[in-house]
Scaffold this motif. Sequence first.
Motif, PDB file in Angstrom:
ATOM      1  N   VAL A 217       7.694  27.539  20.146  1.00 54.89           N
ATOM      2  CA  VAL A 217       8.158  26.817  18.955  1.00 54.89           C
ATOM      3  C   VAL A 217       9.069  25.664  19.381  1.00 54.89           C
ATOM      4  CG1 VAL A 217       9.658  27.016  16.921  1.00 54.89           C
ATOM      5  CG2 VAL A 217       7.850  28.688  17.301  1.00 54.89           C
ATOM      6  N   ASN A 218       9.968  25.950  20.343  1.00 58.69           N
ATOM      7  CA  ASN A 218      10.824  24.888  20.888  1.00 58.69           C
ATOM      8  C   ASN A 218       9.985  23.753  21.464  1.00 58.69           C
ATOM      9  OD1 ASN A 218      13.618  25.384  20.748  1.00 58.69           O
ATOM     10  ND2 ASN A 218      13.344  27.139  22.110  1.00 58.69           N
ATOM     11  N   LEU A 219       9.004  24.153  22.278  1.00 61.44           N
ATOM     12  CA  LEU A 219       8.134  23.164  22.915  1.00 61.44           C
ATOM     13  C   LEU A 219       7.362  22.374  21.864  1.00 61.44           C
ATOM     14  CD1 LEU A 219       6.527  24.983  26.007  1.00 61.44           C
ATOM     15  CD2 LEU A 219       8.532  23.556  25.928  1.00 61.44           C
ATOM     16  N   TYR A 220       6.865  23.098  20.845  1.00 60.24           N
ATOM     17  CA  TYR A 220       6.091  22.457  19.788  1.00 60.24           C
ATOM     18  C   TYR A 220       6.923  21.353  19.111  1.00 60.24           C
ATOM     19  CZ  TYR A 220       3.996  21.637  15.269  1.00 60.24           C
ATOM     20  OH  TYR A 220       3.478  21.010  14.165  1.00 60.24           O
ATOM     21  N   VAL A 221       8.184  21.704  18.752  1.00 58.91           N
ATOM     22  CA  VAL A 221       9.052  20.731  18.068  1.00 58.91           C
ATOM     23  C   VAL A 221       9.297  19.524  18.981  1.00 58.91           C
ATOM     24  CG1 VAL A 221      11.405  20.368  17.174  1.00 58.91           C
ATOM     25  CG2 VAL A 221      10.119  22.411  16.535  1.00 58.91           C
ATOM     26  N   ASN A 222       9.646  19.796  20.251  1.00 59.82           N
ATOM     27  CA  ASN A 222       9.922  18.703  21.193  1.00 59.82           C
ATOM     28  C   ASN A 222       8.706  17.822  21.444  1.00 59.82           C
ATOM     29  OD1 ASN A 222      12.568  19.228  21.610  1.00 59.82           O
ATOM     30  ND2 ASN A 222      12.287  20.352  23.513  1.00 59.82           N
ATOM     31  N   TYR A 223       7.559  18.461  21.687  1.00 63.05           N
ATOM     32  CA  TYR A 223       6.356  17.699  22.032  1.00 63.05           C
ATOM     33  C   TYR A 223       5.820  16.915  20.832  1.00 63.05           C
ATOM     34  CZ  TYR A 223       5.884  19.515  26.794  1.00 63.05           C
ATOM     35  OH  TYR A 223       6.094  19.800  28.122  1.00 63.05           O
ATOM     36  N   THR A 224       5.941  17.519  19.628  1.00 65.64           N
ATOM     37  CA  THR A 224       5.482  16.806  18.425  1.00 65.64           C
ATOM     38  C   THR A 224       6.356  15.583  18.179  1.00 65.64           C
ATOM     39  OG1 THR A 224       4.768  18.896  17.501  1.00 65.64           O
ATOM     40  CG2 THR A 224       4.955  17.074  15.973  1.00 65.64           C
TER      41      THR A 224
END
Lengths: 285, 131
Positions: A217-224
């Motif tokens: 979820v952290n990665l998703y927010v950062n990458y998006t």
Amino acid sequence: MAEQRKIRERIDATEKTYQITNAMNMVSTSKLRRSQKTLLSFRPISDEILGLTRDLVSANPDLHHKALEDSSAKPCYILIASDRGLIGSYNVSLFKYFLDYVNKHHQSKDEFKVATIGYKAFSFAKKQGYEMINEDSANIRDDILFIDFEDVSSSVLEGYMEGTIGKTIIFYNSFVNTLSSKINEYQLLPIKFMEAEEKKTEFLFEPNKKEILNTMVNLYVNYTLYRIILEAKTSEHASRMTAMKNASDNAQEIEKRLTLLYNRARQNSITTELIDIINGSNAVN
Amino acid sequence: MKISFYTPEGLKYSGDAIYIEVADKKSGSFSMMENHVPVISVISEGYIRIEKTEKEELYFALAGALLEQEKNNVKVVAEILSEGKTKEEALSSLESITTARKEENKKRNVELAMAENELKKQIKKSGAGRV
């Protein structure tokens, strides 16, 4: 003579303006090309993160995460603008769109919070007196990295998890082509997925699915957020390129008109001098 | 086994390995050898050690990373990555990149700001609105 000197000064200043705007136009053109390349190479990576998060959630309905659930807390809006001006209507049209959106959906400024990326967005939000998520401006550099905006992304995600902010929408300029851009809204939180494709491989999750989902979820927010910033950045370079091209054309046009004025003034002074000489000569004869 | 590291700028490293150790600050570590079952893992902050041969090893310090292994192909996507011959070298290099970047952020865009001011001055001087 004094008038001629003044016009000469203006011509010199216009020439310098042309040199600067033309240089900025060329710089923006090369930055736009680089930015497009980065965006294209990053899209598959971002899609991979999104796809894996989606697959993980859809294959395990028992897995829960707050970032996947709706929240009734105050919505949060992330504004992505540029750090600098000389960019035509890039920032102004975004702010105008945002003000229209806010006026349509809210009665007062207390009903939502704002996070910003880019100095212009930060000063706009401060000036409007919005409740801010970030205390300092997060720079939107040409070579932007995750660490440049991680304070904003982590504050937004933490806020959502703690229930201090709810639905989070990003407002940004997306790149259409070199002559036009479009203002987009993108819902960052809660995370909404498209229909999942069926995965054939059975994966082992290290250390476990729950831990993986938390970090995903952290990665998703950062990458998006990074992908959207890249899109906004590409659009920024395109807008600056067009604005600087127009400015250069205008500077050339002004220079032409000023040169005409200068020649007229010079001709006037020569004519006056000739008349003086002729009159003087007549008087002597 | 083949391992590739990607960051937003693209492919950073690709090579063969006989043994891979994955260590995350939060969730601990695990290792992989040839023919390991397909695995997905995440590294919020940590490092990956690769044994290229029995005598040669490499370290990659990374943050915000996703690892996927399928059919002896390991793909690692990281937000930030740094390579070193030892664990300490890789980790300290990653830290110095982050610190330098934050320092740089404070001083950035000086040239553009100067160009912008110079342009404003020249536009005012040229009296563009009075032609």
